[in-house]
Design a protein around this motif. Structure first.
Motif, PDB file in Angstrom:
ATOM      1  N   GLN A 224     -12.639   1.718 -17.923  1.00 55.50           N
ATOM      2  CA  GLN A 224     -12.875   3.145 -17.704  1.00 55.50           C
ATOM      3  C   GLN A 224     -12.746   3.859 -19.039  1.00 55.50           C
ATOM      4  OE1 GLN A 224     -10.746   4.673 -14.363  1.00 55.50           O
ATOM      5  NE2 GLN A 224     -12.307   6.197 -13.991  1.00 55.50           N
ATOM      6  N   CYS A 225     -13.833   4.444 -19.480  1.00 59.05           N
ATOM      7  CA  CYS A 225     -13.901   5.061 -20.818  1.00 59.05           C
ATOM      8  C   CYS A 225     -13.851   6.581 -20.678  1.00 59.05           C
ATOM      9  CB  CYS A 225     -15.177   4.640 -21.527  1.00 59.05           C
ATOM     10  SG  CYS A 225     -15.364   2.842 -21.701  1.00 59.05           S
ATOM     11  N   TYR A 226     -12.742   7.173 -21.074  1.00 63.75           N
ATOM     12  CA  TYR A 226     -12.563   8.617 -20.960  1.00 63.75           C
ATOM     13  C   TYR A 226     -13.163   9.308 -22.186  1.00 63.75           C
ATOM     14  CZ  TYR A 226      -9.493   7.750 -17.017  1.00 63.75           C
ATOM     15  OH  TYR A 226      -9.000   7.362 -15.804  1.00 63.75           O
ATOM     16  N   ILE A 227     -13.828  10.434 -21.941  1.00 70.63           N
ATOM     17  CA  ILE A 227     -14.552  11.109 -23.013  1.00 70.63           C
ATOM     18  C   ILE A 227     -14.177  12.589 -23.081  1.00 70.63           C
ATOM     19  CG2 ILE A 227     -16.526   9.555 -23.059  1.00 70.63           C
ATOM     20  CD1 ILE A 227     -17.998  11.473 -21.200  1.00 70.63           C
ATOM     21  N   ASP A 228     -14.343  13.174 -24.267  1.00 73.25           N
ATOM     22  CA  ASP A 228     -14.199  14.613 -24.461  1.00 73.25           C
ATOM     23  C   ASP A 228     -15.553  15.272 -24.275  1.00 73.25           C
ATOM     24  OD1 ASP A 228     -11.497  14.416 -25.014  1.00 73.25           O
ATOM     25  OD2 ASP A 228     -11.847  14.045 -27.152  1.00 73.25           O
ATOM     26  N   LYS A 229     -15.547  16.594 -24.193  1.00 74.65           N
ATOM     27  CA  LYS A 229     -16.787  17.336 -23.961  1.00 74.65           C
ATOM     28  C   LYS A 229     -17.801  17.150 -25.086  1.00 74.65           C
ATOM     29  CE  LYS A 229     -15.168  18.965 -20.136  1.00 74.65           C
ATOM     30  NZ  LYS A 229     -15.661  18.395 -18.859  1.00 74.65           N
ATOM     31  N   GLU A 230     -17.323  16.816 -26.277  1.00 72.33           N
ATOM     32  CA  GLU A 230     -18.227  16.663 -27.423  1.00 72.33           C
ATOM     33  C   GLU A 230     -19.195  15.488 -27.241  1.00 72.33           C
ATOM     34  OE1 GLU A 230     -16.312  14.854 -31.018  1.00 72.33           O
ATOM     35  OE2 GLU A 230     -14.482  15.262 -29.866  1.00 72.33           O
ATOM     36  N   TYR A 231     -18.875  14.559 -26.325  1.00 74.29           N
ATOM     37  CA  TYR A 231     -19.730  13.393 -26.134  1.00 74.29           C
ATOM     38  C   TYR A 231     -20.714  13.543 -24.973  1.00 74.29           C
ATOM     39  CZ  TYR A 231     -16.180  11.300 -29.126  1.00 74.29           C
ATOM     40  OH  TYR A 231     -15.320  11.033 -30.151  1.00 74.29           O
ATOM     41  N   LEU A 232     -20.675  14.672 -24.285  1.00 71.36           N
ATOM     42  CA  LEU A 232     -21.512  14.834 -23.087  1.00 71.36           C
ATOM     43  C   LEU A 232     -23.000  14.769 -23.416  1.00 71.36           C
ATOM     44  CD1 LEU A 232     -19.626  17.588 -21.057  1.00 71.36           C
ATOM     45  CD2 LEU A 232     -19.510  15.098 -20.827  1.00 71.36           C
ATOM     46  N   ASP A 233     -23.402  15.309 -24.561  1.00 70.54           N
ATOM     47  CA  ASP A 233     -24.825  15.286 -24.919  1.00 70.54           C
ATOM     48  C   ASP A 233     -25.325  13.865 -25.129  1.00 70.54           C
ATOM     49  OD1 ASP A 233     -24.997  18.017 -24.772  1.00 70.54           O
ATOM     50  OD2 ASP A 233     -24.678  18.356 -26.909  1.00 70.54           O
ATOM     51  N   GLN A 234     -24.434  12.950 -25.534  1.00 76.33           N
ATOM     52  CA  GLN A 234     -24.834  11.555 -25.673  1.00 76.33           C
ATOM     53  C   GLN A 234     -24.824  10.843 -24.320  1.00 76.33           C
ATOM     54  OE1 GLN A 234     -21.923  11.000 -29.186  1.00 76.33           O
ATOM     55  NE2 GLN A 234     -23.408   9.355 -29.493  1.00 76.33           N
ATOM     56  N   VAL A 235     -23.769  11.050 -23.549  1.00 77.80           N
ATOM     57  CA  VAL A 235     -23.619  10.340 -22.275  1.00 77.80           C
ATOM     58  C   VAL A 235     -24.700  10.756 -21.282  1.00 77.80           C
ATOM     59  CG1 VAL A 235     -22.066   9.960 -20.306  1.00 77.80           C
ATOM     60  CG2 VAL A 235     -21.144  10.060 -22.629  1.00 77.80           C
ATOM     61  N   ILE A 236     -25.145  11.984 -21.370  1.00 76.74           N
ATOM     62  CA  ILE A 236     -26.151  12.457 -20.416  1.00 76.74           C
ATOM     63  C   ILE A 236     -27.479  11.716 -20.576  1.00 76.74           C
ATOM     64  CG2 ILE A 236     -27.268  14.316 -21.738  1.00 76.74           C
ATOM     65  CD1 ILE A 236     -26.886  16.076 -19.238  1.00 76.74           C
ATOM     66  N   ASN A 237     -27.664  11.042 -21.719  1.00 74.58           N
ATOM     67  CA  ASN A 237     -28.892  10.286 -21.964  1.00 74.58           C
ATOM     68  C   ASN A 237     -28.740   8.803 -21.645  1.00 74.58           C
ATOM     69  OD1 ASN A 237     -30.403  12.531 -22.983  1.00 74.58           O
ATOM     70  ND2 ASN A 237     -29.233  12.381 -24.879  1.00 74.58           N
ATOM     71  N   PHE A 238     -27.561   8.372 -21.200  1.00 74.14           N
ATOM     72  CA  PHE A 238     -27.353   6.976 -20.825  1.00 74.14           C
ATOM     73  C   PHE A 238     -28.227   6.631 -19.617  1.00 74.14           C
ATOM     74  CE2 PHE A 238     -22.684   6.316 -22.416  1.00 74.14           C
ATOM     75  CZ  PHE A 238     -23.127   6.521 -23.703  1.00 74.14           C
ATOM     76  N   THR A 239     -28.582   5.356 -19.516  1.00 78.65           N
ATOM     77  CA  THR A 239     -29.258   4.855 -18.317  1.00 78.65           C
ATOM     78  C   THR A 239     -28.434   3.709 -17.742  1.00 78.65           C
ATOM     79  OG1 THR A 239     -30.617   3.379 -19.672  1.00 78.65           O
ATOM     80  CG2 THR A 239     -31.550   5.517 -19.096  1.00 78.65           C
ATOM     81  N   MET A 240     -28.389   3.628 -16.422  1.00 85.72           N
ATOM     82  CA  MET A 240     -27.556   2.647 -15.744  1.00 85.72           C
ATOM     83  C   MET A 240     -27.963   1.223 -16.114  1.00 85.72           C
ATOM     84  SD  MET A 240     -24.890   2.899 -14.019  1.00 85.72           S
ATOM     85  CE  MET A 240     -25.078   4.639 -13.675  1.00 85.72           C
ATOM     86  N   ASP A 241     -26.971   0.346 -16.230  1.00 86.81           N
ATOM     87  CA  ASP A 241     -27.111  -1.068 -16.574  1.00 86.81           C
ATOM     88  C   ASP A 241     -27.480  -1.296 -18.033  1.00 86.81           C
ATOM     89  OD1 ASP A 241     -26.492  -1.838 -13.967  1.00 86.81           O
ATOM     90  OD2 ASP A 241     -28.589  -1.720 -13.334  1.00 86.81           O
ATOM     91  N   SER A 242     -27.460  -0.231 -18.847  1.00 85.04           N
ATOM     92  CA  SER A 242     -27.743  -0.390 -20.278  1.00 85.04           C
ATOM     93  C   SER A 242     -26.517  -0.964 -20.994  1.00 85.04           C
ATOM     94  CB  SER A 242     -28.109   0.955 -20.908  1.00 85.04           C
ATOM     95  OG  SER A 242     -29.273   1.477 -20.334  1.00 85.04           O
TER      96      SER A 242
END
Length: 392
Positions: A224-242
């Protein structure tokens, strides 16, 4: 020794060879006079000590001067005491004055040194972008120090501080955890690592995402990888199973709950997602997104954070297959059309004005409603506040 009568020099004789005066008589007189003087001095000294003693003002002066704050009072008392001719012992007053002078000198010296230190600090601040050379000591600014480190090691200070202690995959982490949980905890907890895994879940609120083993499709193990708000712009572009590569600090290790990671750096990059909709209807001031349950859950399964961003709070016209009606008339549920084995449902909340139409619904019928999406979760799916029932 000289003769007292004629002044002639005398040797070891009993009578003066010049005038004949007896020498012993004069020595006895001298001895007697010395004894008399000694007795008189001793008696006077005892009387003076008994009557006069140590000056009280002098003692007070010493006490005040040793506190320094009231030292000026002590100095005044000492001066008054020394000016009085009362025959008392003045040593305490002299000690008080000497102590006050020495202590004052040390205080002035300390203040001067402190002012000098402050001046040096201001000088450093004024020359923050320069090298300051003084007394053969070289002071480097942060910028110059970073340049030296980068020239020496080929990496920046920031990159040096982010070098991971371990580079592992999720598969390796769980192999070690299953072999010996205590050893795994001792090895990895509180350590900065680089980890590679397969994206298996993204929190719709953007608090965390999960990485699963790369080579075990059916595994329930994940980091489980906890993130700060600064990483949301990157995580929002993730695709499942990548495949995702991140760096951070392992904060928890447990044989049941597995690993937790506080993300410091996301290395993997993805193309920016398109946040436009394929089918939109403009009705006056309102924008209506035409969507079905299948598309909603495809986006949610692929990236719950992305789905939450583009759909939450939006006004939609939703098409789905009726799967459930609440007996109290608070809501009904819509699932994917033609998929009777799906657990994915949109919960559609209604009020009293919709009850008449909902009473006519039949199980499995295709329903079209309009409303606002109010909640989105990777586990509970979507919630819709129904505004209008279009068809059934």
């Amino acid at each position: 020794m000289k003769c007292k009568n004629c002044g002639n020099e005398l040797g070891d004789v009993k009578y003066c060879p010049n005038c004949g005066a007896p020498v012993l008589v004069f020595e006895e007189d001298i001895y007697e006079n010395q004894q008399r003087f000694q007795e008189t001095y001793t008696q006077m000294h005892k009387q003076n000590n008994h009557k006069n003693g140590v000056s009280t003002l002098g003692v007070l002066a010493v006490i005040f001067c040793f506190t320094w704050i009231l030292g000026f009072v002590g100095i005044i008392l000492a001066i008054i005491d020394l000016s009085k001719k009362d025959g008392k012992n003045k040593v305490p007053s002299k000690i008080a004055i000497a102590f006050f002078v020495i202590y004052t000198f040390l205080m002035i010296r300390s203040c001067t040194r402190k002012d000098s230190d402050n001046t040096n600090i201001e000088q450093v601040e004024q020359n923050i972008d320069e090298i300051i050379v003084e007394d053969n000591d070289v002071i480097l600014t942060d910028d110059i120090a970073e340049e030296i480190i980068e020239d020496t090691y080929g990496t920046s200070v920031e990159e040096q501080s982010q070098i991971p202690l371990y580079i592992v995959t999720v598969d390796q982490l769980y192999d070690e955890l299953e072999t010996n949980a205590l050893k795994a905890s001792t090895t990895y907890k509180d350590q900065y690592i680089e980890i590679t895994g397969k994206l298996s879940n993204i929190d719709a609120q953007g608090d965390y995402f999960n990485l699963s083993p790369l080579n075990d499709e059916w595994s329930f193990d994940s980091v489980q990888c906890y993130i700060d708000k600064e990483y949301l712009d990157q995580v929002i572009n993730f695709t499942m199973d990548s495949e995702i590569v991140v760096r951070g600090e392992i904060t928890q290790v447990g044989e049941v709950l597995g690993y937790s990671l506080e993300v410091d750096l996301i290395i993997t990059e993805f193309e920016e997602r398109d946040e436009t909709f394929d089918n939109v209807v403009i009705e006056g001031d309102n924008t209506v997104i035409m969507i079905d349950v299948t598309t909603l859950f495809e986006d949610l399964d692929d990236n719950a954070l992305y789905a939450s961003k583009i759909y939450k709070g939006k006004y939609v016209e939703l098409t789905g297959q009726l799967s459930n009606i609440d007996a109290q008339g608070h809501y009904f549920s819509l699932e994917e059309v033609g998929n009777n084995f799906s657990w994915d449902n949109v919960t559609c909340y209604i009020d009293s004005r919709h009850l008449e139409k909902v009473m006519e619904f039949t199980d499995g019928s295709v329903i079209v409603v309009r409303g606002t999406i109010t909640e989105i979760g990777e586990l509970l799916g979507y919630s819709l506040e129904v505004d209008e029932i279009i068809s059934y």
